[in-house]
Scaffold this motif. Structure first.
Motif, PDB file in Angstrom:
ATOM      1  N   SER A 165       0.836  -1.206   0.000  1.00 14.75           N
ATOM      2  CA  SER A 165       0.000   0.000   0.000  1.00 14.75           C
ATOM      3  C   SER A 165       0.867   1.250   0.000  1.00 14.75           C
ATOM      4  CB  SER A 165      -0.914   0.000   1.235  1.00 14.75           C
ATOM      5  OG  SER A 165      -0.131  -0.036   2.413  1.00 14.75           O
ATOM      6  N   GLN A 166       0.205   2.384  -0.154  1.00 13.19           N
ATOM      7  CA  GLN A 166       0.855   3.699  -0.132  1.00 13.19           C
ATOM      8  C   GLN A 166       2.044   3.738  -1.093  1.00 13.19           C
ATOM      9  OE1 GLN A 166       1.714   4.412   4.017  1.00 13.19           O
ATOM     10  NE2 GLN A 166      -0.362   5.084   4.435  1.00 13.19           N
ATOM     11  N   ILE A 167       1.754   3.421  -2.331  1.00 15.42           N
ATOM     12  CA  ILE A 167       2.795   3.380  -3.360  1.00 15.42           C
ATOM     13  C   ILE A 167       2.950   4.767  -3.978  1.00 15.42           C
ATOM     14  CG2 ILE A 167       3.484   2.346  -5.553  1.00 15.42           C
ATOM     15  CD1 ILE A 167       1.745  -0.077  -4.780  1.00 15.42           C
ATOM     16  N   LYS A 168       4.172   5.239  -3.999  1.00 19.17           N
ATOM     17  CA  LYS A 168       4.482   6.522  -4.629  1.00 19.17           C
ATOM     18  C   LYS A 168       5.405   6.284  -5.815  1.00 19.17           C
ATOM     19  CE  LYS A 168       4.283   8.950  -0.176  1.00 19.17           C
ATOM     20  NZ  LYS A 168       5.064   9.754   0.806  1.00 19.17           N
ATOM     21  N   PHE A 174      18.625   5.334  -7.410  1.00 18.51           N
ATOM     22  CA  PHE A 174      18.248   4.501  -6.276  1.00 18.51           C
ATOM     23  C   PHE A 174      18.960   3.163  -6.354  1.00 18.51           C
ATOM     24  CE2 PHE A 174      15.359   1.478  -8.422  1.00 18.51           C
ATOM     25  CZ  PHE A 174      15.175   2.134  -9.627  1.00 18.51           C
ATOM     26  N   VAL A 175      18.847   2.386  -5.253  1.00 20.52           N
ATOM     27  CA  VAL A 175      19.459   1.054  -5.179  1.00 20.52           C
ATOM     28  C   VAL A 175      18.367   0.033  -4.910  1.00 20.52           C
ATOM     29  CG1 VAL A 175      21.066  -0.442  -3.933  1.00 20.52           C
ATOM     30  CG2 VAL A 175      21.664   1.958  -4.358  1.00 20.52           C
ATOM     31  N   PHE A 176      18.358  -1.009  -5.695  1.00 26.29           N
ATOM     32  CA  PHE A 176      17.410  -2.112  -5.490  1.00 26.29           C
ATOM     33  C   PHE A 176      18.221  -3.347  -5.100  1.00 26.29           C
ATOM     34  CE2 PHE A 176      14.521  -5.519  -7.100  1.00 26.29           C
ATOM     35  CZ  PHE A 176      13.435  -5.210  -6.294  1.00 26.29           C
ATOM     36  N   PRO A 177      18.119  -3.822  -3.842  1.00 27.41           N
ATOM     37  CA  PRO A 177      18.976  -4.922  -3.381  1.00 27.41           C
ATOM     38  C   PRO A 177      18.560  -6.299  -3.884  1.00 27.41           C
ATOM     39  CG  PRO A 177      17.518  -4.227  -1.619  1.00 27.41           C
ATOM     40  CD  PRO A 177      17.283  -3.279  -2.752  1.00 27.41           C
ATOM     41  N   TYR A 215       8.958   2.796  -8.042  1.00 27.91           N
ATOM     42  CA  TYR A 215       7.867   2.851  -7.074  1.00 27.91           C
ATOM     43  C   TYR A 215       8.486   2.782  -5.685  1.00 27.91           C
ATOM     44  CZ  TYR A 215       5.016   1.517 -11.106  1.00 27.91           C
ATOM     45  OH  TYR A 215       4.427   1.470 -12.336  1.00 27.91           O
ATOM     46  N   GLU A 216       7.994   3.613  -4.782  1.00 31.15           N
ATOM     47  CA  GLU A 216       8.499   3.605  -3.409  1.00 31.15           C
ATOM     48  C   GLU A 216       7.396   3.151  -2.478  1.00 31.15           C
ATOM     49  OE1 GLU A 216      10.187   7.276  -2.174  1.00 31.15           O
ATOM     50  OE2 GLU A 216      11.101   6.413  -0.352  1.00 31.15           O
ATOM     51  N   THR A 217       7.678   2.105  -1.707  1.00 28.05           N
ATOM     52  CA  THR A 217       6.697   1.581  -0.762  1.00 28.05           C
ATOM     53  C   THR A 217       7.418   0.771   0.299  1.00 28.05           C
ATOM     54  OG1 THR A 217       4.785   0.107  -0.504  1.00 28.05           O
ATOM     55  CG2 THR A 217       6.297  -0.408  -2.284  1.00 28.05           C
ATOM     56  N   GLU A 218       6.985   0.935   1.545  1.00 27.39           N
ATOM     57  CA  GLU A 218       7.532   0.188   2.681  1.00 27.39           C
ATOM     58  C   GLU A 218       9.062   0.249   2.724  1.00 27.39           C
ATOM     59  OE1 GLU A 218       5.901  -3.683   3.117  1.00 27.39           O
ATOM     60  OE2 GLU A 218       3.823  -2.994   2.998  1.00 27.39           O
ATOM     61  N   GLY A 219       9.598   1.429   2.466  1.00 28.85           N
ATOM     62  CA  GLY A 219      11.041   1.617   2.551  1.00 28.85           C
ATOM     63  C   GLY A 219      11.833   1.011   1.416  1.00 28.85           C
ATOM     64  N   LEU A 220      11.152   0.587   0.351  1.00 27.00           N
ATOM     65  CA  LEU A 220      11.823  -0.064  -0.779  1.00 27.00           C
ATOM     66  C   LEU A 220      11.499   0.686  -2.069  1.00 27.00           C
ATOM     67  CD1 LEU A 220      13.512  -2.665  -1.324  1.00 27.00           C
ATOM     68  CD2 LEU A 220      11.354  -3.776  -1.928  1.00 27.00           C
ATOM     69  N   LYS A 221      12.504   0.829  -2.911  1.00 32.06           N
ATOM     70  CA  LYS A 221      12.315   1.465  -4.215  1.00 32.06           C
ATOM     71  C   LYS A 221      12.411   0.386  -5.294  1.00 32.06           C
ATOM     72  CE  LYS A 221      14.140   5.886  -2.584  1.00 32.06           C
ATOM     73  NZ  LYS A 221      15.220   6.900  -2.689  1.00 32.06           N
ATOM     74  N   ILE A 222      11.280   0.131  -5.944  1.00 24.23           N
ATOM     75  CA  ILE A 222      11.171  -0.946  -6.928  1.00 24.23           C
ATOM     76  C   ILE A 222      11.153  -0.329  -8.329  1.00 24.23           C
ATOM     77  CG2 ILE A 222       9.754  -2.875  -7.715  1.00 24.23           C
ATOM     78  CD1 ILE A 222       8.546  -2.960  -4.878  1.00 24.23           C
ATOM     79  N   PRO A 223      11.996  -0.802  -9.248  1.00 24.23           N
ATOM     80  CA  PRO A 223      12.012  -0.224 -10.596  1.00 24.23           C
ATOM     81  C   PRO A 223      10.633  -0.279 -11.247  1.00 24.23           C
ATOM     82  CG  PRO A 223      13.856  -1.727 -10.285  1.00 24.23           C
ATOM     83  CD  PRO A 223      12.975  -1.881  -9.083  1.00 24.23           C
ATOM     84  N   ALA A 224      10.265   0.798 -11.919  1.00 26.69           N
ATOM     85  CA  ALA A 224       9.008   0.841 -12.664  1.00 26.69           C
ATOM     86  C   ALA A 224       9.293   0.537 -14.137  1.00 26.69           C
ATOM     87  CB  ALA A 224       8.369   2.221 -12.518  1.00 26.69           C
ATOM     88  N   ARG A 225       8.221   0.360 -14.906  1.00 26.87           N
ATOM     89  CA  ARG A 225       8.306   0.162 -16.356  1.00 26.87           C
ATOM     90  C   ARG A 225       9.100  -1.080 -16.754  1.00 26.87           C
ATOM     91  NH1 ARG A 225       9.256   6.424 -18.448  1.00 26.87           N
ATOM     92  NH2 ARG A 225       7.470   7.307 -17.320  1.00 26.87           N
ATOM     93  N   MET A 226       9.142  -2.086 -15.883  1.00 32.61           N
ATOM     94  CA  MET A 226       9.828  -3.336 -16.247  1.00 32.61           C
ATOM     95  C   MET A 226       8.916  -4.181 -17.136  1.00 32.61           C
ATOM     96  SD  MET A 226      11.882  -4.562 -12.822  1.00 32.61           S
ATOM     97  CE  MET A 226      10.464  -4.482 -11.711  1.00 32.61           C
TER      98      MET A 226
END
Length: 232
Positions: A165-168, A174-177, A215-226
């Motif tokens: 939830s609360q996706i921005k 950014f870094v995606f681990p 996308y930023e949610t729950e302290g994680l930045k997830i790549p968009a447009r994949m």
């Protein structure tokens, strides 16, 4: 609006597939490739998910030929706005199994062998109760199976899905681990640094520093447009 699910898989059997072959040792990397996950979750050639493929490329329990058709099978997921990231191990243990077999030429009509010489090898497998985590991005709500089968032994695994939830959405560096398929992000993001995980059919990357939309949610930045891409 993009929906993001956190997908957790827990093994109920030992999991085996040969990521590396070192002499007689066959080793399983504790990462699930996103191609295999799409098949395991029932997203490929599915009436439910509107991803059916041409009859000559159909993917069912019985396949007329054992030839991978990733592009034909995964492109319909792009059209439906469905994308699955590779899964990393949240926690895992390994088991080492030794197998052997004997030459059984004496069962056929030919000259008998003079010696019965066993052959053996070792398989490093992921132990039951190990857990993996992946992210599923979709343009519409998905109904996923509660149980799936994974790897060479069709090992049983439970599936738990939680909608984030609360996706921005934003843009920047950014870094995606978590692991990523480089083919699916390199055309939409500028990849700055990463660690490589050698893994067929497409080696993965992790701890990826990149620039682009996320996308930023729950302290994680997830790549968009994949999306699934195949280099041609």
């Amino acid at each position: 609006m993009t929906i993001i699910y956190r997908c957790t898989l827990e093994l109920h059997d030992s999991l085996y597939y040969a990521t590396r072959e070192i002499g007689r040792l066959y080793e399983t990397e504790p990462i699930l490739h996103n191609y295999g996950l799409c098949y395991a979750l029932g997203l490929v050639d599915s009436d439910r998910h509107a991803t059916t493929v041409a009859e000559e490329d159909s993917y069912r329990y019985f396949c007329p030929e054992q030839v991978p058709k990733y592009e034909a099978h995964l492109t319909p997921l792009n059209q439906q706005g469905i994308y699955v990231t590779p899964a990393r191990a949240v926690n895992h243990a390994t088991v080492l199994n030794t197998w052997k077999y004997a030459n059984n030429n004496y069962h056929v009509e030919m000259e008998k062998t003079q010696k019965n010489i066993p052959s053996f090898g070792r398989a490093k497998e992921i132990a039951p109760e190990s857990q993996f985590e992946s992210f599923i991005l979709s343009q519409k709500p998905l109904a996923l199976p509660r149980w799936v089968r994974l790897g060479k032994w069709a090992s049983k695994a439970s599936v738990e899905v939680k909608e984030l939830s609360q996706i921005k959405q934003s843009e920047g560096e950014f870094v995606f681990p978590h692991p990523l398929n480089p083919l699916d992000v390199m055309f939409t993001h500028q990849v700055l640094s990463y660690d490589t995980v050698n893994m067929p059919p497409v080696s993965l990357i992790r701890n990826v520093q990149m620039r682009g939309h996320y996308y930023e949610t729950e302290g994680l930045k997830i790549p968009a447009r994949m999306s699934y891409r195949f280099g041609n």
